[in-house]
Every structure is written in C-alpha cells, then in structure tokens.
Design a protein around this motif. Sequence first.
Motif, PDB file in Angstrom:
ATOM      1  N   TYR A   1       0.892  -1.438  -0.193  1.00  0.00           N
ATOM      2  CA  TYR A   1      -0.094  -0.087  -0.137  1.00  0.00           C
ATOM      3  C   TYR A   1       0.806   1.239   0.038  1.00  0.00           C
ATOM      4  CZ  TYR A   1      -4.137  -3.018   0.753  1.00  0.00           C
ATOM      5  OH  TYR A   1      -5.217  -3.796   0.900  1.00  0.00           O
TER       6      TYR A   1
ATOM      7  N   TYR B   1     -12.836   4.263   2.413  1.00  0.00           N
ATOM      8  CA  TYR B   1     -12.958   2.957   2.170  1.00  0.00           C
ATOM      9  C   TYR B   1     -12.769   1.933   3.455  1.00  0.00           C
ATOM     10  CZ  TYR B   1     -12.026  -1.758   0.010  1.00  0.00           C
ATOM     11  OH  TYR B   1     -11.776  -3.056  -0.529  1.00  0.00           O
ATOM     12  N   ARG B   2     -13.745   1.392   3.709  1.00  0.00           N
ATOM     13  CA  ARG B   2     -13.572   0.321   4.854  1.00  0.00           C
ATOM     14  C   ARG B   2     -13.353   0.900   5.998  1.00  0.00           C
ATOM     15  NH1 ARG B   2     -12.648  -5.864   2.570  1.00  0.00           N
ATOM     16  NH2 ARG B   2     -14.260  -6.045   1.263  1.00  0.00           N
TER      17      ARG B   2
ATOM     18  N   HIS C   1      -8.393   4.907  -4.953  1.00  0.00           N
ATOM     19  CA  HIS C   1      -9.524   4.059  -4.308  1.00  0.00           C
ATOM     20  C   HIS C   1      -9.554   2.652  -5.133  1.00  0.00           C
ATOM     21  CE1 HIS C   1     -13.949   3.075  -3.985  1.00  0.00           C
ATOM     22  NE2 HIS C   1     -13.767   3.410  -2.652  1.00  0.00           N
ATOM     23  N   GLY C   2      -9.783   2.539  -6.422  1.00  0.00           N
ATOM     24  CA  GLY C   2      -9.827   1.351  -7.162  1.00  0.00           C
ATOM     25  C   GLY C   2      -8.712   0.245  -6.744  1.00  0.00           C
TER      26      GLY C   2
ATOM     27  N   GLU D   1      -8.967  -1.195  -3.336  1.00  0.00           N
ATOM     28  CA  GLU D   1     -10.285  -1.987  -3.372  1.00  0.00           C
ATOM     29  C   GLU D   1      -9.779  -3.260  -4.347  1.00  0.00           C
ATOM     30  OE1 GLU D   1     -13.571  -0.639  -5.233  1.00  0.00           O
ATOM     31  OE2 GLU D   1     -15.001  -1.578  -3.809  1.00  0.00           O
ATOM     32  N   ASN D   2      -9.140  -3.218  -5.194  1.00  0.00           N
ATOM     33  CA  ASN D   2      -8.859  -4.344  -5.743  1.00  0.00           C
ATOM     34  C   ASN D   2      -7.784  -5.215  -5.009  1.00  0.00           C
ATOM     35  OD1 ASN D   2     -10.232  -3.982  -7.981  1.00  0.00           O
ATOM     36  ND2 ASN D   2      -8.648  -2.786  -9.274  1.00  0.00           N
TER      37      ASN D   2
ATOM     38  N   GLN E   1      -7.579  -5.339  -1.810  1.00  0.00           N
ATOM     39  CA  GLN E   1      -8.415  -5.829  -0.560  1.00  0.00           C
ATOM     40  C   GLN E   1      -9.201  -7.175  -1.293  1.00  0.00           C
ATOM     41  OE1 GLN E   1      -8.047  -5.116   2.248  1.00  0.00           O
ATOM     42  NE2 GLN E   1      -9.392  -6.823   2.971  1.00  0.00           N
ATOM     43  N   LEU E   2      -9.830  -7.192  -2.546  1.00  0.00           N
ATOM     44  CA  LEU E   2     -10.451  -8.356  -2.976  1.00  0.00           C
ATOM     45  C   LEU E   2      -9.577  -9.263  -3.497  1.00  0.00           C
ATOM     46  CD1 LEU E   2     -12.989  -6.268  -5.227  1.00  0.00           C
ATOM     47  CD2 LEU E   2     -13.532  -7.475  -3.052  1.00  0.00           C
TER      48      LEU E   2
END
Lengths: 538, 117
Positions: free
Chosen positions: A184, A242-243, A279-280, A283-284, A286-287
């Motif tokens: 990150y 985000y989260r 953000h994308g 998120e990616n 994390q997924l």
Amino acid sequence: MIDFEKDNAIVERLSLQVSSFQEGFKILSDSKTLEEIGENFVHLLRGNLLLTDVNLFYKKKEDENWQTLFAPNIKSKEFTEYLKTSEAFSLSYEDDKLYKVYSTLRCVDESYFGLVIGSKIDRSGFNSLDVITLQIFIRLLDNAYQSYISKIKEKNLIFSLNHKVVQLNSLVDTGIEITKLENYTQLLELALERAVALTNASKGVLRILKNDKVIGSLRLPNSINIAEALESPDKIETRVDYRGYSYIVTLLDKESRKGKVPFDTTDEILLMAFARQVHGAVENKQLHKEALENEILKKELSVASSIQKKIIPEKLPSIEGYEIAGINIPSKEVGGDYYDCRILENGKVSLVMADVTGKGVPASLLVSSLSASLHAYLEMNIPLDELAVKLNKLIYASSTSDKFITCFISILDPSTGELDIINAGHNPSLLLKKDKTLSKIEAGGVAFGMFDMGLPFATEKRTIDKGERILMYTDGIPEAMNENDEEYSDERLENFCIDKCFHDAAKFIDEIVADVRSFTKDTPQSDDITALYLIRNK
Amino acid sequence: MVADFNLNSEVKNDCVVISTSGYVNNLGGQKIIDEFNEHHQKGLNNYILNLADSKVVNSIGISFLIEVIEKLNESDGKLVFTNLDPSVDKTFTIMGLFHYAEKADNVDDGIKLLGNK
C-alpha cells in the motif's frame, strides 16, 4: 504643389533598397530573443542610414519605465523622457537636442519600442528618403516583433499541448502501475508523486485516517512540516473513504516560472482522477487478498477432507448377532466429527464417537491423532479408564488450548452384550430398552485435551440385550437449527428413537437424517451430523 | 519518498556532469540552469544531466531544461540525459526534449556519446 520629379527620385532610390529591406526583415524575424531583435535593428539602421548613435528601448506597458534593449551610448537613456507613448506611432525631429530623432511604436501586445537616434555620420540633416527609410525599418521592426510574439505563443501552445498529453498518459500509466505494486505504501507514494508533478504543485501531503484520527502520512518533499504546509491557502484537496479508512490527498502551492499561481479546474479533475485510481487499486488489492485467503482456505479444507476420509470407515464391520450403521455429514467441506467401529484381536468390538472443537486441517489432524493412538491402546487391552488418561495427556500435549475432543468409547463383548463404556464430555448415548424406555449413558469425565491435571475418568458397564439398540451421535443432530433459530432438540431426538424402531440400522440412520432435514428445511447445516446405530438381533 | 532538491557537478573529459536528487520543479530547475550557466560562461559546451535520484519532474522543471537545450543549441553544445526513470523518460519523449538532446543509460555511456560527437 506636388514635386513629381523629386518624388520619382525617392521612389527610384527606395526601389534600389528593396533587397536591403527584405534582408533586414529576415534578420529581424530570425532573431531568437528580444535583445537580439534590438541589436539587429540598431545595426540595420546604422548601416542603412549611416547613423552614428542609435539606441533602442522597450517597455512592456505604458506606465512602466523604459528598459535598454540595445544602447551603445549609455547617456541616451536620459533622453527617453522625450519618447511619447500617447500615440500608436510617433516620430519627431529635434534639431536643437543632442539626439535628433525620437520615435515610439506601440506593438500588438501593448508593449512599446522607443528609438533615440543621434546625428548622421556626415552631420547632414535627415532628408525625405531618410525619413521614409526610417519609417519602413520601424514597420519591419513591428512585423518582426509580431512574428517573435507568434513564435513564443506557438512554442507555449506546443508545450502546453505536450503537457496535456503527459498528464493524460501519466494518468493512464499510473492506473496500470499502481495495480502492480505489492504494498500500500508504494501505491500511495506513487499516486502522490504523480499528482504533485502533473499539477505543478510544489508540495503534496497524503494522510490516512481511521475514525478521524491520522494514523499515517506521506509527504513530498520529505522535509516539509505537514501542519505548516496544510495552513497554506493555496491548496486543493480530495478524500477517499474505504472500509473505515479515509485517504486525504492535499496538493499545495501551484508553481509557475513567475511564482505561485492558483490551481485550476484541470488540476482538481486530475487530483480526483488520481484519488479514484487509489480507491480502485486499494479495493482491488483487498479483494485480491480475500480471494487468495479463500483459495488457501479451500485448499486447507480439501487437505482436511482427504484426512477425514481416511479415518472415517468406508464400511463398518459385520458383527454376528448385531446390525450396525453409521453416517457423517460434514457441515462444510470437512468437520471435526469422527466415528469408528472395529473388531479387536480379542474378538471384542470398539465403538467410538468423537467431536473436535473447530473445523479444517487442525481439527482433522487432531482427530487423526486420536484415531491412531486410540487403536494402538485398544489393541493393548488397557482398561478404559487408564486409556482415557493416556489419551487425555496425548491430546492435551498435541493441541492448542482452544482445541479439545469430546469422545464416547465403548467396548462391546458381542457374545454377552456387555458394554464397557467411557464418556469424555460427549453427548450421552441413548440405549433403547426392550420396554421402549430410553436410558442415557453419561459415564463421566471431561473432554480430552481440556486439562492435564490427572483427573480420573469413570467407566460404566451396561448390557445390550436382544432387541435393544444404542444410538451414539454428536451435537450436530440435537443442535441442528431451523430458520427460526430453533434447535432440533434432545427431546425430539429421544422421541424419534422411541417411536422409530426400525429393524434395519441403516434405515434408522436414513430416517433420522431425513427427520433432521425436514426440521431445518432450507437452513444451511450449521454443524456436522454424525451418528452410529447398533441393534442386537440375537 | 522524494528528498529535497540537491545537485552537484563535476567536469569529466571536458563534459560537465550535473547530478541531481529530489523534485525537479521551479526550485530544482532554477538550480540546474544556474549551475549550467556558471559552466557555460566558462566556455564548456558538453553537458550530462544525471537524473538517477530525481524521479519526479514537473513541467516547470522541464521548461528550465528546455532553456538549457536552447542555449546549447545556440552555442553548438550538447546535452545528454542519463539514468532516467522510465516515467521521466516517457515524459521527456512526449515533451520533445529528445529532438534536441540525447539520452544514455548512465554517465559513462553519456560521456562516450559526447566524445563521439
């Protein structure tokens, strides 16, 4: 009256100078800087008009002071006071002054050229031809200056267009690059670097917040004081949530060659675009992480399942005078339940029902340990209470504090129907007598692996007579839940055992499973369903 | 993260090697051109700009680099950029800097390139 003769002579003389004018214009328009234009213009005038002292001045605006562009005579600047800027073009002759000619020209961008000229080399006065030639050269200066301004505008336009391409390209590249980064911090650093550079911000700060408290920050350059920097009035900011985490990106002090300038709409759009990319990417990541974890879990369950399959018997032994059936339906791919039935070397039969806390590989490995050691001890003919103590020690030593096994062990003498029983914290098994009364076998002791304090395990002896049955099971049956969060219950299980005295053990197992299913309906199975049913026929 | 801007220079084989670190922006660009001018006034005409430790460059910084290139064009001088980060390389390409300047992987290659001119 028009003096045609004189005029014709001037036109004739001027026509001889055409190539000189053309060459002069080329020199002026090829000049790369304003200073070069000035110097070339002065040389052209001196050569063409045979002048001794030509000085050129310039000012950006009418109310500014004259600046020297090219002035061989420093003193000439004192005479700029005679330069008039009230008109677009002026040309005056002052015979009584040191400098004889004063001319100003207002350019297309509202700047001014000022010309201060001394005497001719031969000290003669300026004739008509000189005046016209001078006016033509001043027009050439005007045109060359317009060309110079156009070139600068064109250069700036190309630079600006190229910069837009860089911005667009970098936005696309950054989107691709940040998805490749492993951690990150690198991802956020890259996004901040690009956002700062592409908006010409001189500084940038990225803050990470959780519950409105700053838990981390990045800055560019490294040395800036974040608190001081954020006080700057010249900044743009965007926030991504985000989260439970917030990412606030602040860009500060937009630069230009002439100092600070305000951020514009394009900068705001760029910053928001970078924020969306972050953000994308977050998120990616994390997924992706969750998908990997799921994959690992699936593999783990698959390993556990293969262990489980090896230790739960595929087929139960045939015991003369008895009928036996069993089932294990794991709630996920693999559970922590275990049952077994083996004929021992001494002709007796071991019946085992166990339940390990937890699921997956750790639970199935623990069951595997229990199974292996249990069979070894059983063949050694160790009394059940001693066997239980040994098993407890072994399970305690080979498991974590949150792992333990409830276990029901029974040794059946098939010839007499005598049962030697020990129950380590497991559900009581149900013995259905001939008179249709139900007896619970609760022979006591704590679950294996819970304590290593040398606590004794009490054994119990029972007898199963002809026509009688025993059900051993795990809590997955009485605790099976329906959609209203109601349990199947011990009571319903006991009533089922009393009511359904099938002659076929396998039929009983099928029916008890069907009854549980009819109770839970579409509610997902929350725990393993395991049962072992023994009927004495003779 | 990106450090404060800094530079140093040395003369190698008649080439001026200017090595920078940090953000090449208005401040960094001004320092580069000041350093360049100091050497250019002494008549040195071959330059290497080593950007190994400058991975962030904005368009104001680039405008100073273009100024260096223009001055060298006027004096028939040469400029070679070395150790470029891929993103900086791409930016310079789009901005057209390599129409008037060269690039090399490292300072030694840059010096060789200038020696062959």
